[in-house]
Design a protein around this motif. Structure first.
Motif, PDB file in Angstrom:
ATOM      1  N   GLN A  14       0.814  -1.212   0.000  1.00  0.00           N
ATOM      2  CA  GLN A  14       0.000   0.000   0.000  1.00  0.00           C
ATOM      3  C   GLN A  14       0.850   1.265   0.000  1.00  0.00           C
ATOM      4  OE1 GLN A  14      -3.302  -0.454  -0.445  1.00  0.00           O
ATOM      5  NE2 GLN A  14      -2.649  -2.603  -0.493  1.00  0.00           N
ATOM      6  N   ASN A  64       0.926   6.855   5.715  1.00  0.00           N
ATOM      7  CA  ASN A  64       0.789   6.286   4.369  1.00  0.00           C
ATOM      8  C   ASN A  64       1.686   6.957   3.332  1.00  0.00           C
ATOM      9  OD1 ASN A  64      -1.422   4.227   4.702  1.00  0.00           O
ATOM     10  ND2 ASN A  64      -2.524   6.033   5.425  1.00  0.00           N
ATOM     11  N   ARG A 250      -2.965  12.196   6.602  1.00  0.00           N
ATOM     12  CA  ARG A 250      -3.281  10.776   6.690  1.00  0.00           C
ATOM     13  C   ARG A 250      -3.347  10.083   5.339  1.00  0.00           C
ATOM     14  NH1 ARG A 250      -2.348   8.839  11.723  1.00  0.00           N
ATOM     15  NH2 ARG A 250      -3.188  10.268  13.304  1.00  0.00           N
ATOM     16  N   ARG A 251      -3.642  10.847   4.286  1.00  0.00           N
ATOM     17  CA  ARG A 251      -3.845  10.209   2.988  1.00  0.00           C
ATOM     18  C   ARG A 251      -3.689  11.246   1.891  1.00  0.00           C
ATOM     19  NH1 ARG A 251      -7.305   5.832   1.309  1.00  0.00           N
ATOM     20  NH2 ARG A 251      -6.732   5.422  -0.851  1.00  0.00           N
ATOM     21  N   ILE A 272     -12.521   7.749  -0.334  1.00  0.00           N
ATOM     22  CA  ILE A 272     -11.518   7.895   0.716  1.00  0.00           C
ATOM     23  C   ILE A 272     -12.208   7.769   2.073  1.00  0.00           C
ATOM     24  CG2 ILE A 272      -9.730   9.357   1.693  1.00  0.00           C
ATOM     25  CD1 ILE A 272      -9.154   8.357  -1.136  1.00  0.00           C
TER      26      ILE A 272
END
Length: 378
Positions: A14, A64, A250-251, A272
């Motif tokens: 990922q 991430n 976070r993303r 998301i």
């Protein structure tokens, strides 16, 4: 133990991307997996990549955080890796998650140069510093993974500091990345294949996930197959956005033409999902599908699709007097605008949104069997 290792490799997967909009650093995968001193283990281990991506995420304070991995073709059949690890690397190659080359050369540096990314490597690249001046002139652009007390850490080889830094992309690279390219090899994972039609490219390639061609031949060339690429037209408009929860990125995700993205507590169809990072109160307030982002020409448009409404903080202002509320309305995002789903839960353009708090998140190595990872203390 085999099941635990597989879970770790799935978690590492990922953190892999060849999308210029999502990558946060560049690595030579073969060098990382053969750095035995990193964990005191066997001659080659794919799990070491997990230590490096954890270090990157921690030092960027970005959950991430993804790496662009360049892979020597020989690693796909390296007997020092387990059969499962070789299978996993081949799958990453087939899916275009890593870039496979017959010889790595200075491709790691070329990608970093074109995209303005830091390089994670123990090599000092003394012989090519004239070609890549930022190697010696920009602190944080060349970071060496070294053993740490709880895994790995990154140490600047030039200029000191502990955080990898992002530089300015090469202007030539920007022009190349403004186009879409086609490889004549039908099995090319990164540049499509066969024929000249744009429409049959996979959606993620149309959305902007295509890696940079190599320019060492003087014209855009497929780095894997060493064949000239065909220019098949302008890259559709796309923008990288970032989600920040509790002060931490976070993303990251990409919104592209004909590829809108929904953000919410638990949206359907590949949106998301924020639920895992939210407090109980925030989960009650934020809708399953809360806000929809799409490209309209070169502009990013946010549309409220929630029950309770979506906030807008123009220019990122935290002054509540300037906060606006969307109720089934739309807003064109200016560079510094923050879309606020709930206090402390923001979405903005990735190039302007940064973390404002240290990262405290689970490691991708959480499931690693202790017998296979013997962490060294400095």
């Amino acid at each position: 133990m085999r099941f635990e290792v597989s879970k770790v490799l799935d978690a590492i997967e990922q953190r892999l991307t060849t999308d210029p909009a999502l990558a946060r650093a560049v690595v030579d995968l073969a060098e990382v997996v053969r750095y035995a001193d990193l964990d005191g283990g066997r001659p080659a281990s794919l799990l070491r990549l997990g230590l490096v991506v954890d270090a990157l995420a921690t030092q960027l304070a970005e959950d991430n955080a993804a790496v662009y991995a360049v892979v020597h073709r020989g690693l796909l059949s390296d007997a020092d890796l387990t059969s499962n690890e070789r299978m996993v690397v081949r799958r990453w190659a087939d899916d275009g998650l890593v870039e496979v080359l017959p010889t790595v050369g200075d491709r790691v540096l070329e990608v970093a140069d074109l995209l303005g990314l830091p390089v994670l490597s123990r090599l000092r690249f003394e012989g090519v510093r004239e070609r890549y001046g930022w190697l010696a002139g920009q602190a944080g652009r060349l970071m060496a993974p070294v053993p740490g007390k709880a895994g790995a850490t990154l140490v600047a080889q030039v200029g000191g500091g502990s955080a990898p830094s992002i530089g300015s992309p090469d202007p030539v690279g920007a022009k190349v990345l403004a186009r879409l390219w086609r490889c004549p090899e039908s099995n090319c994972a990164n540049f499509g294949g066969g024929g000249g039609a744009f429409a049959d490219l996979a959606p993620e390639r149309r959305a902007g996930g295509q890696p940079p061609p190599t320019l060492h031949t003087g014209s855009p060339t497929c780095p894997r197959h060493s064949k000239p690429l065909s220019d098949i037209g302008p890259r559709p408009p796309a923008e990288a956005l970032a989600v920040r929860v509790g002060g931490v990125i976070r993303r990251r995700f990409v919104v592209a033409e004909d590829a809108p993205v929904v953000v919410g507590r638990a949206p359907e169809k590949g949106g998301i999902m924020l639920g895992q990072w939210l407090s109980e109160e925030a989960r009650r307030w934020i809708s399953r599908s809360h806000v929809r982002f799409e490209m309209r020409g070169s502009e990013v448009v946010a549309q409220d699709v929630s029950t309770n409404g979506t906030g807008v903080r123009p220019g990122g202002s935290m002054d509540d007097a300037e906060r606006m509320t969307l109720k089934r309305q739309t807003r064109v995002l200016s560079p510094g605008d923050l879309i606020e789903l709930y206090p402390g839960v923001h979405v903005g353009k990735a190039r302007t949104l940064t973390s404002a708090a240290p990262l405290n998140a689970p490691s991708v190595m959480a499931e690693a069997p202790t017998l296979s990872m013997r962490i060294l203390e400095r």
